[in-house]
Write a protein that holds these residues in place. Structure first.
Motif, PDB file in Angstrom:
ATOM      1  N   ARG A  65       5.549  -7.649   3.089  1.00 39.90           N
ATOM      2  CA  ARG A  65       4.396  -6.955   2.090  1.00 39.90           C
ATOM      3  C   ARG A  65       5.292  -7.252   0.465  1.00 39.90           C
ATOM      4  O   ARG A  65       6.322  -7.477   0.914  1.00 39.90           O
ATOM      5  CB  ARG A  65       4.120  -5.633   1.903  1.00 39.90           C
ATOM      6  CG  ARG A  65       2.873  -5.281   3.417  1.00 39.90           C
ATOM      7  CD  ARG A  65       2.190  -4.344   2.996  1.00 39.90           C
ATOM      8  NE  ARG A  65       1.001  -3.738   3.925  1.00 39.90           N
ATOM      9  CZ  ARG A  65       0.248  -4.176   4.421  1.00 39.90           C
ATOM     10  NH1 ARG A  65      -0.012  -5.546   3.615  1.00 39.90           N
ATOM     11  NH2 ARG A  65      -0.143  -3.945   5.455  1.00 39.90           N
ATOM     12  N   THR A  91       6.231  -6.269  -1.381  1.00 35.81           N
ATOM     13  CA  THR A  91       6.751  -4.630  -2.108  1.00 35.81           C
ATOM     14  C   THR A  91       6.910  -4.638  -3.779  1.00 35.81           C
ATOM     15  O   THR A  91       6.580  -3.155  -4.320  1.00 35.81           O
ATOM     16  CB  THR A  91       8.043  -3.591  -1.092  1.00 35.81           C
ATOM     17  OG1 THR A  91       8.394  -4.884  -1.756  1.00 35.81           O
ATOM     18  CG2 THR A  91       7.232  -3.570  -0.047  1.00 35.81           C
ATOM     19  N   TRP A 143       3.991   6.221  -6.433  1.00 38.68           N
ATOM     20  CA  TRP A 143       4.003   4.589  -6.455  1.00 38.68           C
ATOM     21  C   TRP A 143       5.798   5.081  -7.226  1.00 38.68           C
ATOM     22  O   TRP A 143       6.122   3.855  -7.082  1.00 38.68           O
ATOM     23  CB  TRP A 143       3.893   4.184  -7.582  1.00 38.68           C
ATOM     24  CG  TRP A 143       2.403   4.144  -6.785  1.00 38.68           C
ATOM     25  CD1 TRP A 143       0.688   4.079  -6.792  1.00 38.68           C
ATOM     26  CD2 TRP A 143       2.230   2.643  -5.935  1.00 38.68           C
ATOM     27  NE1 TRP A 143      -0.047   3.180  -6.156  1.00 38.68           N
ATOM     28  CE2 TRP A 143       1.263   2.561  -4.997  1.00 38.68           C
ATOM     29  CE3 TRP A 143       3.113   1.986  -4.979  1.00 38.68           C
ATOM     30  CZ2 TRP A 143       1.035   1.756  -3.989  1.00 38.68           C
ATOM     31  CZ3 TRP A 143       2.298   0.310  -3.824  1.00 38.68           C
ATOM     32  CH2 TRP A 143       1.263   0.657  -3.730  1.00 38.68           C
ATOM     33  N   GLU A 153       0.669   3.852   1.407  1.00 35.95           N
ATOM     34  CA  GLU A 153       1.136   4.657   2.569  1.00 35.95           C
ATOM     35  C   GLU A 153       1.947   3.710   3.575  1.00 35.95           C
ATOM     36  O   GLU A 153       1.872   3.910   4.961  1.00 35.95           O
ATOM     37  CB  GLU A 153      -0.428   4.442   3.882  1.00 35.95           C
ATOM     38  CG  GLU A 153      -1.899   3.141   3.730  1.00 35.95           C
ATOM     39  CD  GLU A 153      -2.323   3.036   1.991  1.00 35.95           C
ATOM     40  OE1 GLU A 153      -3.387   2.487   2.456  1.00 35.95           O
ATOM     41  OE2 GLU A 153      -2.381   3.961   1.858  1.00 35.95           O
ATOM     42  N   ASP A 154       1.996   2.963   3.016  1.00 36.40           N
ATOM     43  CA  ASP A 154       3.206   2.085   4.006  1.00 36.40           C
ATOM     44  C   ASP A 154       4.800   2.495   3.508  1.00 36.40           C
ATOM     45  O   ASP A 154       5.799   1.746   4.063  1.00 36.40           O
ATOM     46  CB  ASP A 154       3.107   0.105   3.481  1.00 36.40           C
ATOM     47  CG  ASP A 154       1.788  -0.763   3.993  1.00 36.40           C
ATOM     48  OD1 ASP A 154       1.727  -0.124   5.347  1.00 36.40           O
ATOM     49  OD2 ASP A 154       1.729  -1.777   3.531  1.00 36.40           O
ATOM     50  N   ARG A 177       0.639  -1.152  -0.595  1.00 34.39           N
ATOM     51  CA  ARG A 177       0.210   0.557  -0.165  1.00 34.39           C
ATOM     52  C   ARG A 177       1.353   1.011  -0.042  1.00 34.39           C
ATOM     53  O   ARG A 177       1.944   0.977   0.500  1.00 34.39           O
ATOM     54  CB  ARG A 177      -0.667   0.371   0.917  1.00 34.39           C
ATOM     55  CG  ARG A 177      -1.870  -1.218   1.389  1.00 34.39           C
ATOM     56  CD  ARG A 177      -2.399  -0.904   2.692  1.00 34.39           C
ATOM     57  NE  ARG A 177      -1.742  -1.150   3.617  1.00 34.39           N
ATOM     58  CZ  ARG A 177      -2.190  -0.962   5.551  1.00 34.39           C
ATOM     59  NH1 ARG A 177      -3.921  -1.403   5.324  1.00 34.39           N
ATOM     60  NH2 ARG A 177      -1.727  -1.019   5.848  1.00 34.39           N
ATOM     61  N   THR A 232     -10.057  -4.257  -5.507  1.00 32.43           N
ATOM     62  CA  THR A 232      -9.905  -4.107  -3.995  1.00 32.43           C
ATOM     63  C   THR A 232      -8.064  -4.109  -4.393  1.00 32.43           C
ATOM     64  O   THR A 232      -8.234  -3.212  -3.965  1.00 32.43           O
ATOM     65  CB  THR A 232     -10.388  -5.465  -3.248  1.00 32.43           C
ATOM     66  OG1 THR A 232     -11.365  -5.382  -2.868  1.00 32.43           O
ATOM     67  CG2 THR A 232      -8.904  -4.729  -1.893  1.00 32.43           C
ATOM     68  N   ARG A 265      -7.036  -0.907  -6.834  1.00 35.23           N
ATOM     69  CA  ARG A 265      -7.658  -0.418  -5.865  1.00 35.23           C
ATOM     70  C   ARG A 265      -6.760   0.131  -4.974  1.00 35.23           C
ATOM     71  O   ARG A 265      -5.454   1.345  -4.552  1.00 35.23           O
ATOM     72  CB  ARG A 265      -8.547   0.516  -5.253  1.00 35.23           C
ATOM     73  CG  ARG A 265      -9.078   1.295  -4.645  1.00 35.23           C
ATOM     74  CD  ARG A 265     -11.033   1.285  -3.855  1.00 35.23           C
ATOM     75  NE  ARG A 265     -10.840  -0.199  -3.085  1.00 35.23           N
ATOM     76  CZ  ARG A 265     -12.108  -0.825  -3.443  1.00 35.23           C
ATOM     77  NH1 ARG A 265     -12.300  -0.392  -4.556  1.00 35.23           N
ATOM     78  NH2 ARG A 265     -12.032  -1.494  -2.443  1.00 35.23           N
ATOM     79  N   ARG A 266      -6.155  -0.652  -4.375  1.00 34.09           N
ATOM     80  CA  ARG A 266      -5.060  -0.531  -2.847  1.00 34.09           C
ATOM     81  C   ARG A 266      -3.706  -0.496  -3.417  1.00 34.09           C
ATOM     82  O   ARG A 266      -2.709   0.132  -2.966  1.00 34.09           O
ATOM     83  CB  ARG A 266      -4.768  -1.479  -1.741  1.00 34.09           C
ATOM     84  CG  ARG A 266      -6.105  -1.727  -1.212  1.00 34.09           C
ATOM     85  CD  ARG A 266      -6.034  -2.830  -0.495  1.00 34.09           C
ATOM     86  NE  ARG A 266      -4.678  -2.635   1.051  1.00 34.09           N
ATOM     87  CZ  ARG A 266      -4.649  -4.081   1.959  1.00 34.09           C
ATOM     88  NH1 ARG A 266      -5.007  -5.093   2.092  1.00 34.09           N
ATOM     89  NH2 ARG A 266      -3.731  -3.443   2.210  1.00 34.09           N
ATOM     90  N   CYS A 267      -3.435  -1.183  -4.930  1.00 34.49           N
ATOM     91  CA  CYS A 267      -2.451  -1.351  -5.593  1.00 34.49           C
ATOM     92  C   CYS A 267      -2.297  -0.907  -7.433  1.00 34.49           C
ATOM     93  O   CYS A 267      -1.599  -1.800  -7.534  1.00 34.49           O
ATOM     94  CB  CYS A 267      -1.239  -1.795  -5.148  1.00 34.49           C
ATOM     95  SG  CYS A 267       1.019  -2.323  -5.687  1.00 34.49           S
TER      96      CYS A 267
END
Length: 120
Positions: free
Chosen positions: A77, A79, A49, A41-42, A39, A96, A99-101
């Motif tokens: 994660r 990454t 990105w 935010e991580d 994500r 989902t 949207r998240r990544c």
């Protein structure tokens, strides 16, 4: 799900992941995805990105002991994940993840393609 978290912890630069295959595998992938899909935010305060990719490439720690059990709060994660090959991904799960990544490309050919390839 725990196996996928261990995999992403052991191979933090994993770029392609093949998921699914049967109902049990699909369920495990569904359960693991929220914990392994990166994500923004991580990313330690980065806001795009491209910068996140630069941070991730310098952030890999060598020599982690992957035989230890994962703590529920320890990040694992993927990454560097760019490609997710998952023939049976559900549309809501696909949405989902996208949207998240948004940088992860999901390859999900129709089931008929897989059946024809297996028969050949």
């Amino acid at each position: 799900a725990a196996g996928l978290r261990i995999l992403t912890r052991a191979a933090p630069r994993l770029r392609t992941l093949r998921c699914g295959g049967d109902a049990t595998c699909n369920a495990a992938c569904e359960a693991a995805m929220p914990g392994i899909v990166p994500r923004l935010e991580d990313g330690g305060g980065v806001d795009d990105w491209e910068t996140r990719a630069e941070v991730d490439s310098t952030d890999v720690v060598d020599g982690d002991d992957v035989s230890e059990p994962l703590d529920d709060f320890e990040p694992a994660r993927a990454t560097s994940l760019e490609w997710l090959v998952w023939p049976d991904v559900r549309p809501d799960t696909r949405a989902t993840i996208s949207r998240r990544c948004p940088r992860i490309r999901i390859v999900a050919p129709p089931r008929e393609v897989h059946l024809r390839a297996a028969a050949a």
